[in-house]
Design a protein around this motif. Structure first.
Motif, mmCIF file in Angstrom:
data_model
loop_
_atom_site.group_PDB
_atom_site.id
_atom_site.type_symbol
_atom_site.label_atom_id
_atom_site.label_comp_id
_atom_site.label_asym_id
_atom_site.label_seq_id
_atom_site.Cartn_x
_atom_site.Cartn_y
_atom_site.Cartn_z
ATOM 1 N N PHE A 45 0.831 -1.202 0.000
ATOM 2 C CA PHE A 45 0.000 0.000 0.000
ATOM 3 C C PHE A 45 0.868 1.255 0.000
ATOM 4 O O PHE A 45 0.610 2.202 -0.743
ATOM 5 N N LEU A 48 2.263 1.799 -3.463
ATOM 6 C CA LEU A 48 1.204 2.240 -4.370
ATOM 7 C C LEU A 48 0.816 3.692 -4.109
ATOM 8 O O LEU A 48 0.663 4.485 -5.048
ATOM 9 N N ARG A 49 0.676 4.044 -2.849
ATOM 10 C CA ARG A 49 0.306 5.426 -2.512
ATOM 11 C C ARG A 49 1.403 6.393 -2.942
ATOM 12 O O ARG A 49 1.114 7.460 -3.487
ATOM 13 N N ARG A 52 1.162 6.872 -6.622
ATOM 14 C CA ARG A 52 0.001 7.702 -6.972
ATOM 15 C C ARG A 52 0.351 9.175 -6.807
ATOM 16 O O ARG A 52 -0.018 10.009 -7.619
ATOM 17 N N TRP A 85 -0.643 -3.833 -11.169
ATOM 18 C CA TRP A 85 -0.944 -2.572 -10.492
ATOM 19 C C TRP A 85 0.052 -1.470 -10.819
ATOM 20 O O TRP A 85 -0.223 -0.292 -10.610
ATOM 21 N N LEU A 102 1.257 3.924 -11.911
ATOM 22 C CA LEU A 102 0.159 3.054 -11.507
ATOM 23 C C LEU A 102 -0.701 2.741 -12.726
ATOM 24 O O LEU A 102 -0.949 3.617 -13.556
ATOM 25 N N THR A 110 -5.474 1.483 -4.833
ATOM 26 C CA THR A 110 -4.873 2.446 -3.908
ATOM 27 C C THR A 110 -5.941 3.319 -3.261
ATOM 28 O O THR A 110 -5.916 3.549 -2.050
ATOM 29 N N ASP A 111 -6.885 3.796 -4.054
ATOM 30 C CA ASP A 111 -7.954 4.644 -3.517
ATOM 31 C C ASP A 111 -8.803 3.886 -2.495
ATOM 32 O O ASP A 111 -9.118 4.417 -1.427
ATOM 33 N N GLU A 114 -6.707 3.200 0.609
ATOM 34 C CA GLU A 114 -6.482 4.448 1.357
ATOM 35 C C GLU A 114 -7.597 4.674 2.370
ATOM 36 O O GLU A 114 -7.344 5.040 3.518
#
Length: 158
Positions: A45, A48-49, A52, A85, A102, A110-111, A114
């Motif tokens: 995570f 990924l964040r 983003r 991803w 991404l 990710t959204d 989150e």
């Protein structure tokens, strides 16, 4: 924190133990919730964040941000790429590195993650600390992190 005090000075060993154990417990609790709801773990995570928020980053950028080795970072990105991803694209400025982005699936994941991450962390912190204590702890940790990063302390050597 439950630091033992010698007058006005906290025992640094107790501070360290409390800091590390709190981080580990929070990380594990977030891991469990993210795995349960999204099939990912906290480290995934966080990657990924970061991607983003910083599209076009390199593996070296993530390694520097998270103070981990480039090899471990690259392996983590490989796993995210296998799931579809994250995509690697050639870096026009440096043929030895790739730029990371991404995918649409990665952005959706990710959204969603989150929201889960924020809810669980708020629940954990709110159960132990009030708003003013959370704000004070956040400020202290930010000052400490800034000082360590400014001095280059704790970067991997390999």
């Amino acid at each position: 924190m439950a630091c033992k005090s010698n007058g006005s000075t906290a025992d640094p060993r107790t501070f360290f133990a409390d800091l590390v154990r709190c981080e580990t417990r929070l990380y594990n609790a977030l891991n469990d919730r993210l795995r349960e709801r999204h099939g990912i773990v906290t480290s995934q995570f966080e990657f990924l964040r970061y991607l983003r928020e910083h599209p076009g980053s390199r593996v070296a950028d993530l390694a520097a941000e998270f103070a981990i080795g480039i090899g471990a970072t690259s392996k983590g990105i490989d796993r995210l790429e296998r799931h579809g991803w994250v995509a690697r694209q050639p870096n026009p400025a440096d043929r030895r590195s790739s730029l990371l982005t991404l995918s649409d699936d990665g952005a959706r994941l990710t959204d969603a993650a989150e929201q889960t991450f924020t809810e669980r962390l708020t629940e954990l912190l709110g159960g132990a600390l009030g708003q003013s204590q959370t704000a004070a702890a956040a400020q202290v940790l930010s000052v400490l992190r800034t000082a360590l990063e400014r001095e280059g302390v704790g970067l991997p050597t390999g």
